[in-house]
Write a protein that holds these residues in place. Structure first.
Motif, PDB file in Angstrom:
ATOM      1  N   GLY A  64     -36.953  10.848   6.836  1.00 11.34           N
ATOM      2  CA  GLY A  64     -36.455  10.895   5.464  1.00 11.34           C
ATOM      3  C   GLY A  64     -36.520  12.289   4.880  1.00 11.34           C
ATOM      4  O   GLY A  64     -35.615  12.716   4.149  1.00 11.34           O
ATOM      5  N   THR A  65     -37.584  13.016   5.196  1.00 15.81           N
ATOM      6  CA  THR A  65     -37.684  14.399   4.741  1.00 15.81           C
ATOM      7  C   THR A  65     -36.563  15.239   5.330  1.00 15.81           C
ATOM      8  O   THR A  65     -35.985  16.105   4.646  1.00 15.81           O
ATOM      9  CB  THR A  65     -39.049  14.984   5.152  1.00 15.81           C
ATOM     10  N   ALA A  66     -36.230  14.965   6.603  1.00 16.45           N
ATOM     11  CA  ALA A  66     -35.117  15.691   7.224  1.00 16.45           C
ATOM     12  C   ALA A  66     -33.804  15.370   6.523  1.00 16.45           C
ATOM     13  O   ALA A  66     -32.974  16.264   6.289  1.00 16.45           O
ATOM     14  CB  ALA A  66     -35.038  15.333   8.706  1.00 16.45           C
ATOM     15  N   VAL A  68     -33.357  14.428   3.386  1.00 15.33           N
ATOM     16  CA  VAL A  68     -33.363  15.120   2.087  1.00 15.33           C
ATOM     17  C   VAL A  68     -33.101  16.609   2.274  1.00 15.33           C
ATOM     18  O   VAL A  68     -32.366  17.232   1.492  1.00 15.33           O
ATOM     19  CB  VAL A  68     -34.704  14.879   1.371  1.00 15.33           C
ATOM     20  N   THR A  69     -33.680  17.177   3.319  1.00 15.34           N
ATOM     21  CA  THR A  69     -33.475  18.608   3.585  1.00 15.34           C
ATOM     22  C   THR A  69     -32.013  18.902   3.901  1.00 15.34           C
ATOM     23  O   THR A  69     -31.445  19.889   3.415  1.00 15.34           O
ATOM     24  CB  THR A  69     -34.363  19.058   4.754  1.00 15.34           C
ATOM     25  N   PHE A  70     -31.376  18.035   4.706  1.00 13.80           N
ATOM     26  CA  PHE A  70     -29.955  18.238   5.014  1.00 13.80           C
ATOM     27  C   PHE A  70     -29.097  18.127   3.761  1.00 13.80           C
ATOM     28  O   PHE A  70     -28.099  18.841   3.616  1.00 13.80           O
ATOM     29  CB  PHE A  70     -29.487  17.210   6.052  1.00 13.80           C
ATOM     30  N   GLU A  71     -29.473  17.231   2.859  1.00 16.21           N
ATOM     31  CA  GLU A  71     -28.707  17.090   1.619  1.00 16.21           C
ATOM     32  C   GLU A  71     -28.799  18.346   0.755  1.00 16.21           C
ATOM     33  O   GLU A  71     -27.838  18.707   0.063  1.00 16.21           O
ATOM     34  CB  GLU A  71     -29.221  15.896   0.812  1.00 16.21           C
ATOM     35  N   GLN A  72     -29.948  19.010   0.804  1.00 17.50           N
ATOM     36  CA  GLN A  72     -30.182  20.127  -0.101  1.00 17.50           C
ATOM     37  C   GLN A  72     -30.154  21.478   0.595  1.00 17.50           C
ATOM     38  O   GLN A  72     -30.427  22.497  -0.040  1.00 17.50           O
ATOM     39  CB  GLN A  72     -31.545  19.943  -0.789  1.00 17.50           C
ATOM     40  N   SER A  73     -29.872  21.487   1.903  1.00 16.86           N
ATOM     41  CA  SER A  73     -29.934  22.758   2.632  1.00 16.86           C
ATOM     42  C   SER A  73     -28.688  23.594   2.343  1.00 16.86           C
ATOM     43  O   SER A  73     -27.569  23.086   2.346  1.00 16.86           O
ATOM     44  CB  SER A  73     -30.055  22.498   4.139  1.00 16.86           C
ATOM     45  N   TYR A  74     -28.942  24.872   2.136  1.00 14.46           N
ATOM     46  CA  TYR A  74     -27.843  25.811   1.884  1.00 14.46           C
ATOM     47  C   TYR A  74     -27.906  27.001   2.832  1.00 14.46           C
ATOM     48  O   TYR A  74     -27.151  27.947   2.681  1.00 14.46           O
ATOM     49  CB  TYR A  74     -27.895  26.316   0.442  1.00 14.46           C
ATOM     50  N   ASP A  75     -28.836  26.967   3.774  1.00 13.19           N
ATOM     51  CA  ASP A  75     -28.963  28.078   4.716  1.00 13.19           C
ATOM     52  C   ASP A  75     -29.411  27.538   6.066  1.00 13.19           C
ATOM     53  O   ASP A  75     -29.823  26.384   6.200  1.00 13.19           O
ATOM     54  CB  ASP A  75     -29.938  29.137   4.193  1.00 13.19           C
ATOM     55  N   VAL A  76     -29.362  28.398   7.058  1.00  9.41           N
ATOM     56  CA  VAL A  76     -29.668  27.981   8.417  1.00  9.41           C
ATOM     57  C   VAL A  76     -31.145  27.651   8.591  1.00  9.41           C
ATOM     58  O   VAL A  76     -31.513  26.779   9.388  1.00  9.41           O
ATOM     59  CB  VAL A  76     -29.248  29.092   9.403  1.00  9.41           C
ATOM     60  N   PHE A  77     -32.013  28.298   7.808  1.00  7.06           N
ATOM     61  CA  PHE A  77     -33.452  28.038   7.951  1.00  7.06           C
ATOM     62  C   PHE A  77     -33.810  26.634   7.470  1.00  7.06           C
ATOM     63  O   PHE A  77     -34.612  25.929   8.086  1.00  7.06           O
ATOM     64  CB  PHE A  77     -34.249  29.094   7.192  1.00  7.06           C
ATOM     65  N   SER A  78     -33.208  26.204   6.369  1.00 11.40           N
ATOM     66  CA  SER A  78     -33.449  24.851   5.883  1.00 11.40           C
ATOM     67  C   SER A  78     -32.923  23.812   6.860  1.00 11.40           C
ATOM     68  O   SER A  78     -33.554  22.783   7.112  1.00 11.40           O
ATOM     69  CB  SER A  78     -32.794  24.658   4.517  1.00 11.40           C
ATOM     70  N   ILE A  84     -36.232  20.069  12.940  1.00 10.25           N
ATOM     71  CA  ILE A  84     -37.607  19.928  13.429  1.00 10.25           C
ATOM     72  C   ILE A  84     -38.233  18.646  12.893  1.00 10.25           C
ATOM     73  O   ILE A  84     -38.877  17.881  13.629  1.00 10.25           O
ATOM     74  CB  ILE A  84     -38.442  21.154  13.037  1.00 10.25           C
ATOM     75  N   MET A  85     -38.065  18.372  11.592  1.00 14.45           N
ATOM     76  CA  MET A  85     -38.617  17.153  10.992  1.00 14.45           C
ATOM     77  C   MET A  85     -37.992  15.907  11.617  1.00 14.45           C
ATOM     78  O   MET A  85     -38.673  14.903  11.850  1.00 14.45           O
ATOM     79  CB  MET A  85     -38.363  17.161   9.485  1.00 14.45           C
ATOM     80  N   LEU A  86     -36.711  15.972  11.899  1.00 11.89           N
ATOM     81  CA  LEU A  86     -36.023  14.834  12.510  1.00 11.89           C
ATOM     82  C   LEU A  86     -36.577  14.550  13.897  1.00 11.89           C
ATOM     83  O   LEU A  86     -36.815  13.384  14.272  1.00 11.89           O
ATOM     84  CB  LEU A  86     -34.529  15.132  12.577  1.00 11.89           C
ATOM     85  N   ALA A  87     -36.804  15.597  14.679  1.00 13.18           N
ATOM     86  CA  ALA A  87     -37.333  15.418  16.027  1.00 13.18           C
ATOM     87  C   ALA A  87     -38.763  14.872  15.988  1.00 13.18           C
ATOM     88  O   ALA A  87     -39.114  13.955  16.749  1.00 13.18           O
ATOM     89  CB  ALA A  87     -37.296  16.747  16.783  1.00 13.18           C
ATOM     90  N   LEU A  88     -39.585  15.413  15.094  1.00 17.41           N
ATOM     91  CA  LEU A  88     -40.961  14.925  14.976  1.00 17.41           C
ATOM     92  C   LEU A  88     -40.984  13.470  14.520  1.00 17.41           C
ATOM     93  O   LEU A  88     -41.791  12.661  15.003  1.00 17.41           O
ATOM     94  CB  LEU A  88     -41.746  15.805  14.000  1.00 17.41           C
ATOM     95  N   GLY A  89     -40.105  13.149  13.585  1.00 12.24           N
ATOM     96  CA  GLY A  89     -40.057  11.768  13.120  1.00 12.24           C
ATOM     97  C   GLY A  89     -39.661  10.801  14.215  1.00 12.24           C
ATOM     98  O   GLY A  89     -40.231   9.707  14.344  1.00 12.24           O
ATOM     99  N   ALA A  90     -38.672  11.187  15.028  1.00 17.26           N
ATOM    100  CA  ALA A  90     -38.259  10.333  16.137  1.00 17.26           C
ATOM    101  C   ALA A  90     -39.387  10.152  17.148  1.00 17.26           C
ATOM    102  O   ALA A  90     -39.571   9.061  17.714  1.00 17.26           O
ATOM    103  CB  ALA A  90     -37.027  10.913  16.811  1.00 17.26           C
ATOM    104  N   CYS A  91     -40.164  11.208  17.367  1.00 14.57           N
ATOM    105  CA  CYS A  91     -41.286  11.135  18.310  1.00 14.57           C
ATOM    106  C   CYS A  91     -42.369  10.172  17.832  1.00 14.57           C
ATOM    107  O   CYS A  91     -43.134   9.632  18.650  1.00 14.57           O
ATOM    108  CB  CYS A  91     -41.887  12.520  18.524  1.00 14.57           C
TER     109      CYS A  91
END
Length: 221
Positions: A64-66, A68-78, A84-91
């Motif tokens: 879910g954090t991932a 939200v981050t994709f919804e609000q990301s405006y740069d490559v770092f976000s 990273i959050m998506l991969a950790l969550g899946a794990c």
């Protein structure tokens, strides 16, 4: 992690049972029922179920954090942080789901064995130890609280969302956590009710036990 104890075998068919007398049958029945009840409804099973539920909730929180981050990301770092959050969550989420499913399949086999061994005979003196009213109540109440919290998060929170302030990603995060809580609670309620029904129908029921048949070949233990 230590290996799970192996499940005992089902009772042998009537035509090949070799218990020398009823006392031997009751002794084997008491030993196996005690192990089966502990594996099905022991306090450790409740803690294990909640632990995997917590791991699954952690995984969905990261996913879910991932979102939200994709919804609000405006740069490559976000975006990279979201990946990273998506991969950790899946794990976290995938193993938790797999282990809960394995546990449900094991519970189904346990219930079948409990019904089979309990139906062999009746022994009120030893059967009283398998009723576990306190443990069943703890399963029921704890699971009911989880279900209530999960339903609240799935329906009440989204219904009160404010357009523009509460994003779709945030609602997905809350509803996912609520759904996990509801599923874990429902599993616990089902186990508590099944155990109570098993006690009433098998241990306290009026059905006559199956006949004891002895055949040469040694006592079945």
């Amino acid at each position: 992690m230590s290996a799970r104890p192996a499940l005992p075998p089902p009772p042998p068919p009537v035509e090949i049972r070799t218990w020398p007398d009823r006392g031997a049958l009751l002794a084997d029945r008491a030993h196996i029922l005690g192990a089966l009840v502990k594996m099905h409804l022991g306090p450790g099973r409740l803690g294990l179920l909640w632990m995997w539920g917590a791991v699954g909730a952690l995984g969905w929180a990261l996913i879910g954090t991932a979102i939200v981050t994709f919804e609000q990301s405006y740069d490559v770092f976000s975006a990279f942080f979201g990946v990273i959050m998506l991969a950790l969550g899946a794990c976290c989420l995938v193993p938790a789901v797999v282990l809960v499913v394995i546990g449900l399949r094991r519970d189904r086999r346990l219930r079948r064995l409990l019904a089979q061994w309990g139906a062999l005979d009746r022994d009120p003196a030893s059967d009283a130890a398998y009723r576990l009213p306190g443990v069943s109540l703890a399963w029921l109440l704890g699971s009911f609280v989880l279900c209530a919290c999960g339903l609240y998060a799935c329906f009440v929170v989204p219904a009160g969302a404010v357009r523009g302030d509460d994003t779709y990603g945030l609602m997905a995060l809350v509803m996912g956590l609520g759904f996990i809580s509801w599923i874990i609670g429902l599993i616990g309620i089902t186990k508590a009710f099944w155990h109570r029904r098993w006690v009433l129908r098998t241990l306290l029921g009026a059905a006559a036990p199956e006949p004891l048949v002895s055949v040469r070949g040694g006592a079945h233990r």
